[in-house]
Motif scaffolding. Sequence first.
Motif, PDB file in Angstrom:
ATOM      1  N   LEU A  13      50.897  42.066  43.074  1.00 34.02           N
ATOM      2  CA  LEU A  13      51.450  41.788  41.752  1.00 34.02           C
ATOM      3  C   LEU A  13      51.397  43.028  40.869  1.00 34.02           C
ATOM      4  CD1 LEU A  13      50.372  38.260  40.487  1.00 34.02           C
ATOM      5  CD2 LEU A  13      52.607  39.322  40.308  1.00 34.02           C
ATOM      6  N   GLN A  14      50.297  43.739  40.931  1.00 29.32           N
ATOM      7  CA  GLN A  14      50.153  44.958  40.144  1.00 29.32           C
ATOM      8  C   GLN A  14      51.181  46.000  40.583  1.00 29.32           C
ATOM      9  OE1 GLN A  14      46.229  46.655  40.252  1.00 29.32           O
ATOM     10  NE2 GLN A  14      46.680  48.109  38.610  1.00 29.32           N
ATOM     11  N   GLN A  15      51.392  46.119  41.886  1.00 25.95           N
ATOM     12  CA  GLN A  15      52.377  47.061  42.407  1.00 25.95           C
ATOM     13  C   GLN A  15      53.789  46.686  41.925  1.00 25.95           C
ATOM     14  OE1 GLN A  15      52.342  47.423  46.669  1.00 25.95           O
ATOM     15  NE2 GLN A  15      53.974  48.939  46.703  1.00 25.95           N
ATOM     16  N   LEU A  16      54.106  45.382  41.967  1.00 27.30           N
ATOM     17  CA  LEU A  16      55.411  44.920  41.473  1.00 27.30           C
ATOM     18  C   LEU A  16      55.565  45.235  39.984  1.00 27.30           C
ATOM     19  CD1 LEU A  16      56.001  41.440  43.168  1.00 27.30           C
ATOM     20  CD2 LEU A  16      57.363  43.501  43.441  1.00 27.30           C
ATOM     21  N   SER A  17      54.500  45.018  39.235  1.00 28.51           N
ATOM     22  CA  SER A  17      54.530  45.295  37.798  1.00 28.51           C
ATOM     23  C   SER A  17      54.801  46.777  37.537  1.00 28.51           C
ATOM     24  CB  SER A  17      53.211  44.873  37.166  1.00 28.51           C
ATOM     25  OG  SER A  17      53.188  45.207  35.806  1.00 28.51           O
ATOM     26  N   GLN A  18      54.180  47.637  38.320  1.00 26.39           N
ATOM     27  CA  GLN A  18      54.405  49.074  38.163  1.00 26.39           C
ATOM     28  C   GLN A  18      55.843  49.446  38.516  1.00 26.39           C
ATOM     29  OE1 GLN A  18      51.291  50.643  40.647  1.00 26.39           O
ATOM     30  NE2 GLN A  18      49.759  50.626  39.004  1.00 26.39           N
ATOM     31  N   GLU A  19      56.371  48.833  39.563  1.00 26.90           N
ATOM     32  CA  GLU A  19      57.765  49.096  39.947  1.00 26.90           C
ATOM     33  C   GLU A  19      58.715  48.645  38.833  1.00 26.90           C
ATOM     34  OE1 GLU A  19      58.965  47.776  43.905  1.00 26.90           O
ATOM     35  OE2 GLU A  19      56.914  48.071  44.603  1.00 26.90           O
TER      36      GLU A  19
END
Length: 160
Positions: A13-19
């Motif tokens: 989720l954090q990775q998606l948020s950064q993307e």
Amino acid sequence: MSLGGGGQGQQQLQQLSQEIQAIEGEIEELEADIDDLRQEQRDMDEAIDALGQIDTGSTIQVPLGGGAYVRAEVQDLDEVVVSLGGDYAAELEEDDAVDALETRKGAIDDQIETVTEEKQELESEREQLEAQAQQMQQQMQQQQMQQMQQMADEADDGDE
């Protein structure tokens, strides 16, 4: 018993948020580029209008830069210097200067269209990532609810 899957899911989720944030930054840059291109078109429109209104012998204010202007008399409209782009300029007659400005405006229209398409693609990608993130959050919440229910059921079984 731990609430499993949380660590990996949170990381995804954090990775998606950064993307999503990176895409939003790119979208903002493209919007700024479009605004700059539109301003350039407005400047060309003003130049075209000015060329249509002035005559040889007219007194005009010529920008020097930094908000400073000087009054000048137009000596000859057969000597209009027009930027061709890429730090090149040409001395053209009035009609040719207008044509050159119109041609550059058309090229800018094409650039705006290309940048707008890029922006739309990024917006679509952002929407897909947002939907994916929302789905992941819902799955994680469901898993947590199931695990809490299991823990409650096991506690009830132990009380009997």
